[in-house]
Design a protein around this motif. Structure first.
Motif, PDB file in Angstrom:
ATOM      1  N   GLY A  29       1.754  52.891  11.722  1.00  0.00           N
ATOM      2  CA  GLY A  29       0.871  52.501  10.752  1.00  0.00           C
ATOM      3  C   GLY A  29       0.235  52.206  10.038  1.00  0.00           C
ATOM      4  O   GLY A  29      -0.544  52.044   9.222  1.00  0.00           O
ATOM      5  N   GLY A  30       0.792  51.211  10.031  1.00  0.00           N
ATOM      6  CA  GLY A  30       0.617  49.772   9.287  1.00  0.00           C
ATOM      7  C   GLY A  30       0.523  49.825   7.809  1.00  0.00           C
ATOM      8  O   GLY A  30       0.786  48.600   6.933  1.00  0.00           O
ATOM      9  N   GLY A  31       0.877  50.904   7.405  1.00  0.00           N
ATOM     10  CA  GLY A  31       2.016  50.941   5.792  1.00  0.00           C
ATOM     11  C   GLY A  31       0.768  51.896   5.006  1.00  0.00           C
ATOM     12  O   GLY A  31       1.136  51.960   3.558  1.00  0.00           O
ATOM     13  N   ILE A  32      -0.011  51.606   5.858  1.00  0.00           N
ATOM     14  CA  ILE A  32      -1.620  52.841   5.167  1.00  0.00           C
ATOM     15  C   ILE A  32      -1.165  54.241   5.696  1.00  0.00           C
ATOM     16  O   ILE A  32      -1.705  54.661   4.427  1.00  0.00           O
ATOM     17  N   LYS A  33      -0.528  54.976   6.413  1.00  0.00           N
ATOM     18  CA  LYS A  33      -0.462  56.306   7.084  1.00  0.00           C
ATOM     19  C   LYS A  33       0.963  56.730   6.518  1.00  0.00           C
ATOM     20  O   LYS A  33       1.637  55.686   6.163  1.00  0.00           O
ATOM     21  N   ALA A  34       1.223  58.324   6.373  1.00  0.00           N
ATOM     22  CA  ALA A  34       1.786  58.237   5.324  1.00  0.00           C
ATOM     23  C   ALA A  34       2.810  59.362   5.608  1.00  0.00           C
ATOM     24  O   ALA A  34       1.786  60.434   6.578  1.00  0.00           O
ATOM     25  N   ASN A  35       3.943  60.323   6.078  1.00  0.00           N
ATOM     26  CA  ASN A  35       4.279  61.672   6.126  1.00  0.00           C
ATOM     27  C   ASN A  35       5.088  61.701   5.123  1.00  0.00           C
ATOM     28  O   ASN A  35       5.737  61.126   4.710  1.00  0.00           O
TER      29      ASN A  35
END
Length: 185
Positions: A134-140
């Protein structure tokens, strides 16, 4: 032949999950093989930005990393199917779709549920795949917990962990009601 094909499917698991996940970056990147191939073939004018560091990349990595955790239980169930049932259905005039929906899928239900349990629990706790693909821009939720612990925010991390735990247990209870796992082990 089935055993040989099954062993061939397990070869990628001789390497680390992180290495298998990172191996997608040269393929999906802005200057990766897929974008270069599409541009040189004249299919696209500019590189496709959604191939890497997107939800697509995360899902692709999850499928690549965790497919075997679904395949193995289903393979195990399919090996136990009595071939005479399929032959009887063919003799009775059933087509392949009907055989699949009336015989194979019901007999593989336990393998599908067990594989779903494996996949669900692994994905819920995985934060590296989301972070890298996610390139560090997506989260869970796992990334949220990781970040809270990194910032020494233990109460918030504990709350996130409880939410994650309750979610996983709820889904496991629902899935375990669909199949008696004691019969399958």
């Amino acid at each position: 032949m089935q055993t040989i094909l099954f062993l061939v499917c397990t070869i990628p698991f001789l390497t680390s999950n992180i290495i298998r996940m990172i191996s997608w970056i040269p393929l999906l990147g802005r200057n990766g093989l897929i974008n270069s191939g599409l541009q040189s073939a004249g299919i696209v004018d500019a590189p496709l930005e959604w191939l890497l560091y997107s939800d697509f990349a995360i899902v692709l990595a999850y499928v690549h990393l965790y497919t075997m955790f679904m395949v193995v239980p289903i393979f195990n169930c399919m090996m136990r199917i009595d071939r005479s049932q399929i032959e009887a259905a063919i003799d009775a005039g059933s087509n392949s779709v009907r055989i699949l929906t009336d015989i194979i899928i019901p007999l593989c239900k336990s393998g599908i549920i067990i594989g779903s349990i494996f996949i669900f629990t692994l994905v819920m706790g995985d934060f590296i795949t989301v972070k890298v693909m996610g390139g560090g821009i997506k989260a869970n939720i796992a990334i949220l917990i990781y970040n809270e612990i990194s910032l020494l925010q233990y109460p918030a991390a504990a709350a996130g962990a409880v939410v994650l735990l309750v979610t996983v247990i709820t889904m496991l209870v629902i899935l375990l009601r669909l199949v008696d796992i004691r019969k399958e082990v």
